[in-house]
Scaffold this motif. Sequence first.
Motif, PDB file in Angstrom:
ATOM      1  N   ASP A 142       0.824  -1.207   0.000  1.00 53.50           N
ATOM      2  CA  ASP A 142       0.000   0.000   0.000  1.00 53.50           C
ATOM      3  C   ASP A 142       0.858   1.258   0.000  1.00 53.50           C
ATOM      4  OD1 ASP A 142      -2.653  -1.345   0.307  1.00 53.50           O
ATOM      5  OD2 ASP A 142      -1.762  -2.007   2.201  1.00 53.50           O
ATOM      6  N   LEU A 143       1.971   1.222   0.719  1.00 50.11           N
ATOM      7  CA  LEU A 143       2.867   2.367   0.832  1.00 50.11           C
ATOM      8  C   LEU A 143       4.309   1.892   0.770  1.00 50.11           C
ATOM      9  CD1 LEU A 143       1.209   4.229   3.873  1.00 50.11           C
ATOM     10  CD2 LEU A 143       0.903   4.781   1.451  1.00 50.11           C
ATOM     11  N   VAL A 144       5.207   2.791   0.354  1.00 48.87           N
ATOM     12  CA  VAL A 144       6.641   2.527   0.395  1.00 48.87           C
ATOM     13  C   VAL A 144       7.288   3.619   1.220  1.00 48.87           C
ATOM     14  CG1 VAL A 144       8.785   2.370  -0.925  1.00 48.87           C
ATOM     15  CG2 VAL A 144       6.684   1.355  -1.832  1.00 48.87           C
ATOM     16  N   VAL A 145       7.874   3.223   2.355  1.00 51.18           N
ATOM     17  CA  VAL A 145       8.619   4.149   3.216  1.00 51.18           C
ATOM     18  C   VAL A 145      10.031   3.583   3.300  1.00 51.18           C
ATOM     19  CG1 VAL A 145       8.682   5.343   5.440  1.00 51.18           C
ATOM     20  CG2 VAL A 145       6.488   4.579   4.495  1.00 51.18           C
ATOM     21  N   ALA A 146      10.888   3.985   2.365  1.00 58.91           N
ATOM     22  CA  ALA A 146      12.158   3.287   2.186  1.00 58.91           C
ATOM     23  C   ALA A 146      13.271   4.235   1.740  1.00 58.91           C
ATOM     24  CB  ALA A 146      11.994   2.141   1.184  1.00 58.91           C
ATOM     25  N   SER A 147      13.548   5.264   2.555  1.00 60.66           N
ATOM     26  CA  SER A 147      14.619   6.235   2.254  1.00 60.66           C
ATOM     27  C   SER A 147      14.594   6.610   0.768  1.00 60.66           C
ATOM     28  CB  SER A 147      15.991   5.678   2.653  1.00 60.66           C
ATOM     29  OG  SER A 147      16.273   4.432   2.048  1.00 60.66           O
ATOM     30  N   TYR A 148      13.409   6.985   0.297  1.00 60.54           N
ATOM     31  CA  TYR A 148      13.148   7.199  -1.126  1.00 60.54           C
ATOM     32  C   TYR A 148      13.223   8.694  -1.430  1.00 60.54           C
ATOM     33  CZ  TYR A 148      11.090   5.466  -5.536  1.00 60.54           C
ATOM     34  OH  TYR A 148      10.867   5.085  -6.847  1.00 60.54           O
ATOM     35  N   SER A 149      14.296   9.121  -2.096  1.00 55.82           N
ATOM     36  CA  SER A 149      14.485  10.539  -2.393  1.00 55.82           C
ATOM     37  C   SER A 149      13.506  11.010  -3.468  1.00 55.82           C
ATOM     38  CB  SER A 149      15.910  10.803  -2.867  1.00 55.82           C
ATOM     39  OG  SER A 149      16.824  10.666  -1.801  1.00 55.82           O
ATOM     40  N   ILE A 150      12.926  12.167  -3.232  1.00 56.00           N
ATOM     41  CA  ILE A 150      12.005  12.767  -4.188  1.00 56.00           C
ATOM     42  C   ILE A 150      12.818  13.451  -5.282  1.00 56.00           C
ATOM     43  CG2 ILE A 150      10.175  14.474  -4.502  1.00 56.00           C
ATOM     44  CD1 ILE A 150       9.557  14.135  -1.496  1.00 56.00           C
ATOM     45  N   THR A 151      12.620  13.049  -6.515  1.00 54.41           N
ATOM     46  CA  THR A 151      13.279  13.690  -7.650  1.00 54.41           C
ATOM     47  C   THR A 151      12.251  13.960  -8.737  1.00 54.41           C
ATOM     48  OG1 THR A 151      13.833  11.659  -8.855  1.00 54.41           O
ATOM     49  CG2 THR A 151      15.381  12.380  -7.157  1.00 54.41           C
ATOM     50  N   GLU A 152      12.512  14.961  -9.543  1.00 49.73           N
ATOM     51  CA  GLU A 152      11.592  15.304 -10.623  1.00 49.73           C
ATOM     52  C   GLU A 152      11.527  14.176 -11.648  1.00 49.73           C
ATOM     53  OE1 GLU A 152       8.665  17.106 -12.468  1.00 49.73           O
ATOM     54  OE2 GLU A 152       9.558  17.735 -10.554  1.00 49.73           O
ATOM     55  N   LEU A 153      12.667  13.525 -11.910  1.00 49.34           N
ATOM     56  CA  LEU A 153      12.670  12.429 -12.860  1.00 49.34           C
ATOM     57  C   LEU A 153      11.753  11.310 -12.397  1.00 49.34           C
ATOM     58  CD1 LEU A 153      13.748  11.009 -15.374  1.00 49.34           C
ATOM     59  CD2 LEU A 153      15.693  10.197 -14.004  1.00 49.34           C
ATOM     60  N   ARG A 154      11.791  10.971 -11.149  1.00 47.08           N
ATOM     61  CA  ARG A 154      10.923   9.915 -10.632  1.00 47.08           C
ATOM     62  C   ARG A 154       9.459  10.315 -10.712  1.00 47.08           C
ATOM     63  NH1 ARG A 154      14.972   8.370  -5.621  1.00 47.08           N
ATOM     64  NH2 ARG A 154      16.215   6.850  -6.782  1.00 47.08           N
ATOM     65  N   ARG A 155       9.177  11.567 -10.456  1.00 40.74           N
ATOM     66  CA  ARG A 155       7.800  12.027 -10.608  1.00 40.74           C
ATOM     67  C   ARG A 155       7.341  11.849 -12.057  1.00 40.74           C
ATOM     68  NH1 ARG A 155       5.747  14.955  -6.302  1.00 40.74           N
ATOM     69  NH2 ARG A 155       7.238  15.936  -4.885  1.00 40.74           N
ATOM     70  N   GLN A 156       8.201  12.219 -12.989  1.00 43.76           N
ATOM     71  CA  GLN A 156       7.866  12.089 -14.402  1.00 43.76           C
ATOM     72  C   GLN A 156       7.676  10.625 -14.793  1.00 43.76           C
ATOM     73  OE1 GLN A 156      11.022  14.094 -16.481  1.00 43.76           O
ATOM     74  NE2 GLN A 156      10.459  16.127 -15.711  1.00 43.76           N
ATOM     75  N   GLN A 157       8.361   9.732 -14.096  1.00 43.52           N
ATOM     76  CA  GLN A 157       8.230   8.305 -14.376  1.00 43.52           C
ATOM     77  C   GLN A 157       7.016   7.684 -13.695  1.00 43.52           C
ATOM     78  OE1 GLN A 157      12.106   7.009 -13.063  1.00 43.52           O
ATOM     79  NE2 GLN A 157      13.041   7.305 -15.086  1.00 43.52           N
ATOM     80  N   GLY A 158       6.258   8.490 -12.967  1.00 39.07           N
ATOM     81  CA  GLY A 158       4.998   8.009 -12.412  1.00 39.07           C
ATOM     82  C   GLY A 158       4.979   7.719 -10.929  1.00 39.07           C
ATOM     83  N   VAL A 159       6.064   8.013 -10.210  1.00 35.55           N
ATOM     84  CA  VAL A 159       6.058   7.782  -8.768  1.00 35.55           C
ATOM     85  C   VAL A 159       5.220   8.872  -8.099  1.00 35.55           C
ATOM     86  CG1 VAL A 159       7.439   7.560  -6.687  1.00 35.55           C
ATOM     87  CG2 VAL A 159       8.321   6.706  -8.867  1.00 35.55           C
TER      88      VAL A 159
END
Length: 371
Positions: free
Chosen positions: A135-152
């Motif tokens: 349901d959720l991922v809480v895993a030291s996951y850095s927010i980046t614009e590229l990842r947002r563009q990839q659908g995260v």
Amino acid sequence: MSEYGEPAAGPPPGRAGTSRARRLRLAALLVLLVVVVVVVIRVVAAAGPPSREQLRERAGLTGKQTLLIGVKDDQPGVSQQLENGAFEGFDIEIAYMIADDLGFDAPRVEFLPIESEDRARRQARAPDGRFVTVDLVVASYSITELRRQQGVNFSAPYLETEQSVITRASDDRPVTGLRDLAGRKVCTIATSTSERNLTELGAQARGRNRISECVQELYDGTVDAVTTDAAILAGFVGPRPPGELPPMTKLKRVQELRHWDIGDDNSELWGVNTSPNPAMRDLVNLSLQESATGPDGERWRAAFDRYLRSEQPANNPQQVAVDRQPEPGPEDRVEVRQWPWERFALPYPHRPRPASPTGVARVRGRRSSGC
């Protein structure tokens, strides 16, 4: 007539009619007030922000028995699985905090190990070896614009740290910046942008899916340095707190390590992958919003103090992480409908306001190593 022969006193002519009319007007006013309240409630309910319960229903949480959360299992101080199967660390406490606000107490939360490359797809490995969607991922996951563009679908940030480097303490070569790693063998997370940055700077980059694999190669002398987020590396530098169970991930030939501040002025902002459901994202952001700006911030601070602040002395001069929760931006703020009487009838989320946080956060830029 009275006993004295006087006419008995009575209401003046017209008083009874006046009282009756006043009562009728009062009754009509009360009826009108009730009608207005009902209309206002219906209008607000239809056109205003949703309630917390409505968000839970839209997120598919109503009636759900267990909340599955993907977490890392090999990052001391951040998220680590112990020999008895339990998880501990800063990310784990944040996950429990969010789950509690979503309506799931600790016994109804199940943590599943997730690899870095699987965080975007929310695919974690169940105890029987199957991959399941969490349901959720809480895993030291850095927010980046590229990842947002990839659908995260990231939540608001819940931690601010920065990129740093660790080496063996016996290696006397200084590291004041990433350029000092040119020509050296350096290990990092394979799915991060730091691998590409190292190659561009002339380092011999090795990408691994697990940071513990990088640290083991550092112990073995296979690589000269490891680089990723400071909050992740800090747990390998200092000693483990006494009395805690051993970790499930065992490292061999452990040596003393040194943490280098490379003078990076850029932020690593960690967020939660909340799934494509906008209601789920709103609920997670609401939890982080109440923790960062409301009277509920003692839970974040307790997690920070226990797992990250305690590591700071062993990691000086490198700052482990900023000791203040990032405030959500305007795009991450959430409004929910709450009637005035609910503030008195329901203790949550109106907890006592904690003491003002100490320390000053350092302002960082925007480039990310993207752990």
